[in-house]
Design a protein around this motif. Structure first.
Motif, mmCIF file in Angstrom:
data_model
loop_
_atom_site.group_PDB
_atom_site.id
_atom_site.type_symbol
_atom_site.label_atom_id
_atom_site.label_comp_id
_atom_site.label_asym_id
_atom_site.label_seq_id
_atom_site.Cartn_x
_atom_site.Cartn_y
_atom_site.Cartn_z
ATOM 1 N N ALA A 209 0.818 -1.218 0.000
ATOM 2 C CA ALA A 209 0.000 0.000 0.000
ATOM 3 C C ALA A 209 0.850 1.266 0.000
ATOM 4 O O ALA A 209 0.549 2.225 -0.725
ATOM 5 C CB ALA A 209 -0.940 -0.009 1.209
ATOM 6 N N ALA A 210 1.932 1.286 0.784
ATOM 7 C CA ALA A 210 2.763 2.493 0.858
ATOM 8 C C ALA A 210 3.452 2.770 -0.468
ATOM 9 O O ALA A 210 3.586 3.929 -0.888
ATOM 10 C CB ALA A 210 3.803 2.341 1.971
ATOM 11 N N ASP A 211 3.881 1.713 -1.154
ATOM 12 C CA ASP A 211 4.549 1.896 -2.449
ATOM 13 C C ASP A 211 3.550 2.344 -3.511
ATOM 14 O O ASP A 211 3.862 3.204 -4.346
ATOM 15 C CB ASP A 211 5.226 0.592 -2.874
ATOM 16 N N VAL A 212 2.359 1.772 -3.474
ATOM 17 C CA VAL A 212 1.323 2.186 -4.421
ATOM 18 C C VAL A 212 0.959 3.650 -4.200
ATOM 19 O O VAL A 212 0.799 4.424 -5.160
ATOM 20 C CB VAL A 212 0.080 1.282 -4.297
ATOM 21 N N ALA A 213 0.850 4.062 -2.942
ATOM 22 C CA ALA A 213 0.535 5.461 -2.647
ATOM 23 C C ALA A 213 1.627 6.390 -3.168
ATOM 24 O O ALA A 213 1.342 7.489 -3.666
ATOM 25 C CB ALA A 213 0.358 5.649 -1.143
ATOM 26 N N ALA A 214 2.872 5.938 -3.100
ATOM 27 C CA ALA A 214 3.987 6.782 -3.537
ATOM 28 C C ALA A 214 3.997 6.993 -5.048
ATOM 29 O O ALA A 214 4.389 8.060 -5.532
ATOM 30 C CB ALA A 214 5.310 6.161 -3.092
ATOM 31 N N VAL A 215 3.568 5.983 -5.798
ATOM 32 C CA VAL A 215 3.609 6.104 -7.262
ATOM 33 C C VAL A 215 2.271 6.537 -7.864
ATOM 34 O O VAL A 215 2.198 6.871 -9.042
ATOM 35 C CB VAL A 215 4.064 4.770 -7.916
#
Length: 282
Positions: A143-149
């Protein structure tokens, strides 16, 4: 990194779909670094702020996010192996290519070992959708990586669907494309039945588009005066149907999609091969 500072994005794969995606990214104000095997592929970006990398190692070293939009597993692996050693911990690799989900999972494990995250994000909508900013992005990752991109995806998408962990985006794309191929096969049969019954084709097409038999697959098939003209699209769909079959093997959930789609796609390939032979003789 301050939230006000936009991440630097690297992009590899400036084809008919990737090219417009890259342009949307740079026009939205993100620093963009491009690499292409052919220098001519960079020429359309001369009127933008995009910069060219010397090589893939240089691109990896300069970017916070590296997006890969090449054709197949082998191409993704080649780019990944070249950029990963130069990337810093905390950066991310996004895979927009449609490849085997297991490839994404394997690459994510390799990247995690050096502090780099992988998000798989195959897209649907083609070049026109990319240019219009209406692509559908099917996403797998933490989730954190998806939010970042996500802010990058928002530059070229109309819908972003986060479907689960790494590989989930690929799985969704394969099912979607197998369904598309099956819908086209059914549409092809329906148009054939209507023709056999002597129905006016144009009137029948408009009827279905406004009725319960409609689908995007029907509309694509109905636009084709000759199904053999769908050769390029059929090759891509055939690859995806094959990948889905490899993932699910003999699972009954995919049997109908596969068994409906494959004969239709194989017929297009046969028609194209016949047309090529005729062309060679003329």
């Amino acid at each position: 990194m301050s939230p006000a500072i936009k991440p630097t994005v690297g992009f590899v794969g400036l084809g008919s779909q990737g090219g417009p995606m890259a342009r949307r990214i740079v026009e939205a104000g993100f620093p963009l670094v491009l690499w292409a095997r052919r220098p001519q592929a960079l020429e359309p970006y001369a009127d933008t702020a995009a910069q060219a990398a010397l090589d893939l190692d240089d691109l990896g070293a300069r970017c916070d996010i590296v997006a890969i939009c090449v054709v197949d597993d082998a191409g993704v692996r080649q780019v990944f192996d070249a950029v990963l050693p130069a990337m810093r911990g905390g950066t991310r690799i996004v895979i927009h290519s449609t490849i085997h989900p297991d490839t994404c999972v394997a690459l994510a494990a390799e990247a995690a070992a050096v502090g780099v995250a992988v998000v798989d994000a195959p897209v649907s909508g083609g070049g026109p959708g990319a240019a219009a900013g209406t692509l559908t992005v099917m996403v797998g990752g933490e989730a954190a990586d998806v939010a970042a991109v996500r802010p990058i995806f928002e530059t070229f998408s109309g819908l972003i669907a986060h479907l689960g962990g790494v590989g989930a985006g690929q799985l969704a794309k394969l099912v979607n494309n197998a369904q598309m191929a099956a819908n086209m096969a059914i549409a092809d049969s329906g148009l054939g039945a209507a023709a056999a019954l002597g129905l006016d084709r144009a009137a029948y097409v408009e009827l279905v588009k406004a009725s319960s038999g409609r689908s995007f697959g029907f509309e694509v098939r109905a636009r084709l005066p000759d199904v053999a003209l769908f050769g390029h699209g059929a090759r891509l769909l055939e690859k995806d149907v094959g990948l889905l079959s490899a993932v699910l093997k003999d699972n009954p959930a995919t049997a109908f999609l596969r068994d409906t789609a494959q004969p239709f796609l194989e017929r297009i390939a046969h028609l194209q091969a016949g047309a090529q032979v005729q062309g060679d003789k003329s």
